[in-house]
Design an enzyme around this catalytic site. Structure first.
Site, PDB file in Angstrom:
ATOM      1  N   GLU A 236       0.844  -1.198   0.000  1.00 52.75           N
ATOM      2  CA  GLU A 236       0.000   0.000   0.000  1.00 52.75           C
ATOM      3  C   GLU A 236       0.880   1.249   0.000  1.00 52.75           C
ATOM      4  O   GLU A 236       1.866   1.331   0.725  1.00 52.75           O
ATOM      5  CB  GLU A 236      -0.891  -0.015   1.238  1.00 52.75           C
ATOM      6  CG  GLU A 236      -1.798   1.193   1.370  1.00 52.75           C
ATOM      7  CD  GLU A 236      -2.610   1.176   2.656  1.00 52.75           C
ATOM      8  OE1 GLU A 236      -3.669   1.815   2.690  1.00 52.75           O
ATOM      9  OE2 GLU A 236      -2.181   0.517   3.625  1.00 52.75           O
TER      10      GLU A 236
ATOM     11  N   LYS B 243      -9.873   2.444  -2.352  1.00 51.13           N
ATOM     12  CA  LYS B 243     -10.056   1.848  -1.029  1.00 51.13           C
ATOM     13  C   LYS B 243     -11.414   2.216  -0.452  1.00 51.13           C
ATOM     14  O   LYS B 243     -11.771   3.393  -0.346  1.00 51.13           O
ATOM     15  CB  LYS B 243      -8.933   2.321  -0.103  1.00 51.13           C
ATOM     16  CG  LYS B 243      -8.888   1.654   1.261  1.00 51.13           C
ATOM     17  CD  LYS B 243      -7.669   2.151   2.042  1.00 51.13           C
ATOM     18  CE  LYS B 243      -7.488   1.463   3.375  1.00 51.13           C
ATOM     19  NZ  LYS B 243      -6.286   1.967   4.095  1.00 51.13           N
TER      20      LYS B 243
ATOM     21  N   CYS C 183      -5.529  -2.993   2.503  1.00 52.08           N
ATOM     22  CA  CYS C 183      -5.233  -2.955   3.929  1.00 52.08           C
ATOM     23  C   CYS C 183      -6.464  -3.064   4.832  1.00 52.08           C
ATOM     24  O   CYS C 183      -6.949  -4.161   5.098  1.00 52.08           O
ATOM     25  CB  CYS C 183      -4.415  -1.706   4.236  1.00 52.08           C
ATOM     26  SG  CYS C 183      -3.466  -1.834   5.782  1.00 52.08           S
TER      27      CYS C 183
END
Length: 258
Positions: free
Chosen positions: A43, A109, A143
């Site tokens: 990331e 995300k 993540c």
């Protein structure tokens, strides 16, 4: 589906230093001697995880996008990882899937890390995407998405491989080691988590632990602590046999998130 060769780069990242990160990543990647289909990066691989969007954000025509294309073309494979993108005055933690011909698609995300203030600077994505590669259906996540199983639910066998590009700190590494196998088993899919190593500019320590887990919960790859560039092959036979022997996905609850 064909066998899929994947390279995980568990990298040390330099805090908010795009040029140094791209130089280091490129140097390490130059040691690759075998053909691979996909190279996965952590990331915010060009800056480390940061909310300093004013300094670190790029556009979709910025230097890191050009670097991804150059690397993809050089190694004749897909390059994938996330970076901070500014678009129409908004900032996104964006996963880029770059192909050797220069075409690309992206995933923004969905779950922003409020504990670290990510939700205050970034705009959340609102849709999943599936990337095809050699007959495989690949679903990217970033993540913190790992903590939310409904978002990654493999409804109707939507994907074969689930990928988390991450900056997951050592202090919560036990959660990482538990959740990735859980996602693999419950979704009857391969799951890869690629993490970073080293300290960031806020003295947060990342201990790696990048891994690949099979649909049966077996460890294909696991590497704690050290920087690592590792290539392995996923064979579709195990995936197909697991789903045929245990057709659990047929019994799952059906629901829509959005």
């Amino acid at each position: 589906m064909e066998p899929l060769k994947i390279t995980i780069f568990q990298a040390y990242l330099f805090w908010e230093n795009v040029d140094k990160n791209l130089q280091n990543l490129g140097l390490r990647l130059s040691s690759l001697r075998e053909k691979t289909d996909l190279i996965l990066l952590p990331e915010m691989f060009n800056t480390g995880f940061t909310t300093n969007v004013e300094k670190c954000a790029e556009t979709m025509s910025g230097k890191t996008m050009h670097w991804l294309y150059d690397m993809s073309k050089q190694f004749d494979c897909v390059m994938a990882g996330s970076l901070i993108i500014e678009e129409e005055g908004k900032y996104y933690n964006r996963f880029i899937w770059m192909s050797p011909d220069g075409s690309f698609v992206h995933y923004d995300k969905r779950h922003l890390f409020s504990l670290g203030g990510e939700n205050e600077k970034f705009t959340a994505g609102n849709s999943r995407i599936i990337f095809p590669l050699k007959g495989w259906k690949i679903c990217p996540m970033i993540c913190y998405d790992l903590r939310f199983p409904a978002w990654s639910r493999n409804q109707q066998g939507a994907y074969d491989l689930l990928v988390y590009t991450s900056s997951w700190p050592d202090k919560r590494s036990a959660h990482w080691r538990a959740l990735i196998p859980a996602r693999a088993i419950e979704n009857q899919a391969y799951v890869i988590g690629v993490n970073r190593v080293g300290h960031d500019g806020k003295e947060v320590y990342y201990s790696g632990g990048s891994m690949c887990i099979s649909p049966n919960g077996d460890v294909v790859y696991y590497k704690p602590e050290d920087e690592d560039l590792y290539t392995f092959t996923l064979n579709p036979k195990e995936l197909e046999e697991n789903r045929e022997r245990f057709p659990f996905l047929e019994d799952q609850d059906q629901f829509n998130i959005l």
